[in-house]
Design a protein around this motif. Structure first.
Motif, PDB file in Angstrom:
ATOM      1  N   ARG A  67       0.923  -1.235  -0.112  1.00 48.58           N
ATOM      2  CA  ARG A  67      -0.032   0.053  -0.037  1.00 48.58           C
ATOM      3  C   ARG A  67       0.945   1.212  -0.112  1.00 48.58           C
ATOM      4  O   ARG A  67       1.590   1.544   0.849  1.00 48.58           O
ATOM      5  N   HIS A 108      -2.993  11.040   4.790  1.00 50.99           N
ATOM      6  CA  HIS A 108      -4.465  11.262   4.749  1.00 50.99           C
ATOM      7  C   HIS A 108      -4.629  13.076   5.325  1.00 50.99           C
ATOM      8  O   HIS A 108      -4.474  13.118   6.482  1.00 50.99           O
ATOM      9  N   GLU A 147      -6.532   7.671  10.927  1.00 50.05           N
ATOM     10  CA  GLU A 147      -7.077   6.400  10.018  1.00 50.05           C
ATOM     11  C   GLU A 147      -7.060   5.209  11.291  1.00 50.05           C
ATOM     12  O   GLU A 147      -6.024   5.048  11.913  1.00 50.05           O
ATOM     13  N   HIS A 169       2.664   7.129   5.811  1.00 49.77           N
ATOM     14  CA  HIS A 169       2.774   5.739   6.349  1.00 49.77           C
ATOM     15  C   HIS A 169       2.817   4.791   4.933  1.00 49.77           C
ATOM     16  O   HIS A 169       2.301   5.337   3.950  1.00 49.77           O
ATOM     17  N   GLU A 181      -9.659   0.351   6.116  1.00 49.98           N
ATOM     18  CA  GLU A 181      -9.082   1.750   6.732  1.00 49.98           C
ATOM     19  C   GLU A 181     -10.489   2.731   6.914  1.00 49.98           C
ATOM     20  O   GLU A 181     -11.295   2.523   6.163  1.00 49.98           O
TER      21      GLU A 181
HETATM   22 MN    MN Z   1      -3.447   5.221   4.898  1.00 50.14          MN
END
Ligand code: MN
Ligand code: MN
Length: 416
Positions: free
Chosen positions: A305, A310, A315, A354, A368
């Motif tokens: 990922r 964000h 999250e 991240h 998430e």
């Molecule tokens: Mn994330």
């Protein structure tokens, strides 16, 4: 541990050899990561020896804590809490366990509950001072509510379905045949607790009988057998056909026009790459879900990922299947890597960069959730490829060919 496997990973990390005999002596039969050390250390360096007491099984599940990547640094508080540590509240009819800000100190904006109901088992009629978002892991359940206009909602949900009940909206959940249900509840308040909800039975038990009789226009004798304390979860009969319940609950007012349930698999995948796929569900498609946005992510073995953040919200993560390693980078040169597997909760504060790697040999699947009406993320690759190239090359000392090889669009999941 095979030497060719070490070689594959040497480009990123240096490894210190450990003989299979030493692993067996330590009570470790399988290890996802071998001990690693700074390559600058001498060959016979013993500084990483751990001769005192240790919890071998916990160590084995958390190789990134005992043997962090050399890029990890500084004191970043933990962002992982396994539901396995949670106190299980057992009842006839099911059980629940919670992960809130009291268990995971960093998780200030959201909390979660893992709940199991038998067939017929009821999470009693209640509401709370937080909105509730849910993901069905297993089985079948019937959910009920009334909307803010007092109109009834009754629906059946199955695996991968969601629901959302706004703050103060009364609702219930009941397990159906053949084996009830298990589901994750996520609340838009880290301070939420399953022990602090308004329960129908609790309210009635703390209201004088004569007041209830007057309120309902019935005799006190008719209320003789009200529960004397809260039920929370209790065993009842499996309910009959959905249509019968819907019709009886709707009465002459009719059913609610709000749909508090969402059928995740009935909608197309939001993004699919060679590395995996993501389904994004926020209020743009799940209208009532005004305070929780979500992404359901699958990462194939070796995939990642991608590096991202964000801008709009913290999250809250739940790991459904597979094995993962997440690194969170914070300000001031701090970075920490933690390992995750099914049943673990992870948390990333708003705006902190991240990434999540699949470290297993099966698909990694995780959720998430964000306290927001909409899903939003920014990808490192997208940022770097939409900034004047000379500026980026001057920062990173990379050449144009390298910069041009970076994906220009957000991929979400990169293949291994
Ligand atoms: Mn994330
Ligand atoms: Mn609830």
């Amino acid at each position: 541990m095979a030497h060719d496997q070490d070689e594959v990973k040497l480009s990123r990390r240096a490894f210190l050899e450990v003989s299979p005999g030493a692993l067996a002596a330590a009570g470790v039969t399988s290890m996802t990561g071998v001990r690693r050390s700074q390559s600058s250390k001498p060959e016979h360096d013993r500084s990483e020896n751990d001769s005192g007491p240790t919890n071998a099984s916990v160590d084995t599940e958390n190789p990134s804590s005992g043997n962090p990547p050399p890029t990890d640094s500084g004191g970043l508080p933990p962002f992982k809490y396994p539901f396995s540590f949670g106190h299980k509240r057992l009842h006839s009819g099911g059980w629940s366990r919670e992960v809130t800000v009291r268990e995971l100190e960093v998780s200030k904006t959201m909390a979660g509950v893992d709940m199991r109901l038998t067939a017929g088992g009821v999470r009693e009629l209640h509401w709370h001072n937080a909105a509730e978002w849910a993901f069905m892991f297993y089985g079948n359940a019937r959910i009920t509510a009334i909307d803010a206009d007092g109109k009834s909602f009754v629906a059946d949900v199955g695996e991968n379905d969601l629901w959302y009940f706004p703050t103060g909206i009364p609702h219930s959940i009941q397990g159906l045949n053949p084996d009830g249900a298990e589901f994750l509840l996520v609340f838009d308040d880290g301070n939420f607790s399953e022990y602090a909800t308004v329960l129908l039975s609790d309210w009635m038990a703390h209201t004088p009988k004569d007041v209830l009789a007057k309120n309902f226009g019935v005799s006190m004798k008719a209320l003789d057998r009200l529960p004397e304390k809260e039920l929370f979860i209790f065993q009842a009969e499996v309910p009959g056909p959905l249509e019968v319940d819907q019709k009886a609950a709707a009465g002459t007012r009719g059913l609610s026009s709000s749909d508090f349930a969402f059928r995740t698999l009935e909608r197309p995948v939001s993004k699919r790459t060679k590395g995996g796929e993501v389904r994004i569900v926020d209020s743009s498609v799940f209208k009532v879900s005004k305070t929780i946005a979500s992404a359901i992510v699958t990462v194939h073995p070796g995939g990642i990922r991608e590096l991202h953040w964000h801008p709009n919200a913290d999250e809250w993560q739940y790991y459904i299947a597979g094995k993962a390693r997440m690194t969170v980078f914070a300000t001031g040169g701090r970075a920490r890597t933690m390992d995750f597997q099914r049943g673990d909760v992870g948390y990333v504060q708003q705006t902190l960069p991240h990434y999540i790697e699949n470290t297993g040999d099966t698909d990694l699947k995780f959720l998430e959730m964000f306290k927001s009406s909409f899903y939003q993320d920014l990808s490192l690759s997208q940022w770097l490829t939409h900034t004047p190239p000379e500026l980026v090359m001057a920062h990173l000392n990379i050449n144009r060919a390298t910069l041009e090889a970076i994906p220009r669009e957000e991929t979400i999941v990169m293949p291994g």
